[in-house]
Motif scaffolding. Structure first.
Motif, PDB file in Angstrom:
ATOM      1  N   ASN A 133      -0.844  27.624   6.186  1.00 61.05           N
ATOM      2  CA  ASN A 133       0.458  27.264   5.598  1.00 61.05           C
ATOM      3  C   ASN A 133       1.270  26.392   6.560  1.00 61.05           C
ATOM      4  OD1 ASN A 133      -0.129  28.662   3.264  1.00 61.05           O
ATOM      5  ND2 ASN A 133       0.936  30.529   3.914  1.00 61.05           N
ATOM      6  N   GLU A 134       1.248  26.749   7.849  1.00 58.07           N
ATOM      7  CA  GLU A 134       1.994  25.967   8.832  1.00 58.07           C
ATOM      8  C   GLU A 134       1.419  24.555   8.941  1.00 58.07           C
ATOM      9  OE1 GLU A 134       2.516  27.820  12.675  1.00 58.07           O
ATOM     10  OE2 GLU A 134       3.085  29.728  11.748  1.00 58.07           O
ATOM     11  N   ILE A 135       0.093  24.442   8.897  1.00 62.09           N
ATOM     12  CA  ILE A 135      -0.544  23.118   8.962  1.00 62.09           C
ATOM     13  C   ILE A 135      -0.141  22.296   7.749  1.00 62.09           C
ATOM     14  CG2 ILE A 135      -2.780  21.929   8.794  1.00 62.09           C
ATOM     15  CD1 ILE A 135      -3.925  24.105  10.636  1.00 62.09           C
ATOM     16  N   GLU A 136      -0.132  22.926   6.575  1.00 64.64           N
ATOM     17  CA  GLU A 136       0.275  22.209   5.359  1.00 64.64           C
ATOM     18  C   GLU A 136       1.717  21.752   5.466  1.00 64.64           C
ATOM     19  OE1 GLU A 136      -0.519  24.529   1.848  1.00 64.64           O
ATOM     20  OE2 GLU A 136      -2.685  24.485   2.187  1.00 64.64           O
ATOM     21  N   GLU A 137       2.609  22.653   5.959  1.00 60.59           N
ATOM     22  CA  GLU A 137       4.032  22.297   6.105  1.00 60.59           C
ATOM     23  C   GLU A 137       4.190  21.125   7.081  1.00 60.59           C
ATOM     24  OE1 GLU A 137       6.291  25.744   7.257  1.00 60.59           O
ATOM     25  OE2 GLU A 137       5.749  26.851   5.448  1.00 60.59           O
ATOM     26  N   LYS A 138       3.500  21.248   8.243  1.00 60.99           N
ATOM     27  CA  LYS A 138       3.617  20.186   9.262  1.00 60.99           C
ATOM     28  C   LYS A 138       3.050  18.866   8.724  1.00 60.99           C
ATOM     29  CE  LYS A 138       5.474  22.653  12.466  1.00 60.99           C
ATOM     30  NZ  LYS A 138       6.867  22.487  12.776  1.00 60.99           N
ATOM     31  N   THR A 139       1.942  18.951   7.974  1.00 62.28           N
ATOM     32  CA  THR A 139       1.361  17.737   7.385  1.00 62.28           C
ATOM     33  C   THR A 139       2.353  17.103   6.415  1.00 62.28           C
ATOM     34  OG1 THR A 139      -0.851  18.688   7.592  1.00 62.28           O
ATOM     35  CG2 THR A 139      -0.606  16.849   6.064  1.00 62.28           C
ATOM     36  N   GLU A 140       2.964  17.941   5.592  1.00 58.26           N
ATOM     37  CA  GLU A 140       3.947  17.432   4.619  1.00 58.26           C
ATOM     38  C   GLU A 140       5.136  16.810   5.336  1.00 58.26           C
ATOM     39  OE1 GLU A 140       6.613  19.294   1.029  1.00 58.26           O
ATOM     40  OE2 GLU A 140       4.613  20.119   1.347  1.00 58.26           O
ATOM     41  N   GLU A 141       5.600  17.482   6.405  1.00 57.90           N
ATOM     42  CA  GLU A 141       6.722  16.943   7.173  1.00 57.90           C
ATOM     43  C   GLU A 141       6.344  15.589   7.778  1.00 57.90           C
ATOM     44  OE1 GLU A 141       8.134  19.655  10.189  1.00 57.90           O
ATOM     45  OE2 GLU A 141       8.496  21.253   8.735  1.00 57.90           O
ATOM     46  N   MET A 142       5.129  15.517   8.353  1.00 57.93           N
ATOM     47  CA  MET A 142       4.687  14.262   8.962  1.00 57.93           C
ATOM     48  C   MET A 142       4.576  13.156   7.907  1.00 57.93           C
ATOM     49  SD  MET A 142       1.915  15.616  11.795  1.00 57.93           S
ATOM     50  CE  MET A 142       0.953  14.168  11.701  1.00 57.93           C
TER      51      MET A 142
END
Length: 180
Positions: A133-142
């Motif tokens: 979930n954190e990777i998905e959030e960070k990817t979305e933020e990036m």
């Protein structure tokens, strides 16, 4: 029997006289005797011994044999008794109950181990899900930051191009007006 005792005593005294009269070896305190003569006297003493001595010797031998057999029988009986007692102890209710309790302890330990394994898997699954979930959030933020940066560059580029195009139009207008 009294005659045998006299013969034995005479033979022993004669043996003593042989030893007393024997040649001495210097410094050692030993004497030299005629072996054959001494052995003949000892044989005569043995032959003069009463039958009771021979019977006593035989009885001592028999006693040792009987004691040996008794020891062997004792050891065999002790082993049999030990094995019997061991079987009795194994069949005793306390031992049976102890075995049952031991089996319960093993079963409980196995259940606890399984629960711990399942708990560890669930924990690992939870941690990996959080990481995903954190990777998905960070990817979305990036991606959003990249989109924003690209949009800003595009708007800036568009503005620059629009200004440049506007300047070019004005220059063309000026040029047209000055040529006329």
């Amino acid at each position: 029997m009294a005659e045998n005792n006299v013969d034995i005593i005479e033979l022993l005294e004669y043996l003593q006289d042989i030893v007393d009269g024997a040649s001495k070896v210097p410094i050692t305190g030993k004497v030299v005797v005629d072996k054959k003569e001494v052995l003949e006297i000892i044989e005569q003493v043995i032959n003069c011994l009463p039958d009771e001595f021979k019977k006593a010797k035989w009885m001592i031998g028999e006693k040792e044999r009987i004691l040996g057999e008794a020891r062997k029988e004792y050891e065999d009986l002790r082993k049999q008794t030990s094995e019997f007692m061991k079987k009795q102890v194994e069949n005793h209710d306390v031992v049976k109950e102890a075995k049952f309790i031991a089996q319960e302890i093993v079963a409980t330990a196995q259940r606890d181990a399984k629960a711990i394994r399942l708990g560890a898997r669930e924990y690992a699954d939870e941690i990996l899900t959080q990481l995903e979930n954190e990777i998905e959030e960070k990817t979305e933020e990036m991606v959003n930051v990249i989109k924003t940066n690209v949009e800003t560059v595009a708007v800036s580029l568009n503005n620059d191009m629009t200004k440049t195009a506007s300047t070019i139009r004005e220059n063309i207008k000026e040029l047209r007006t000055s040529i006329k």
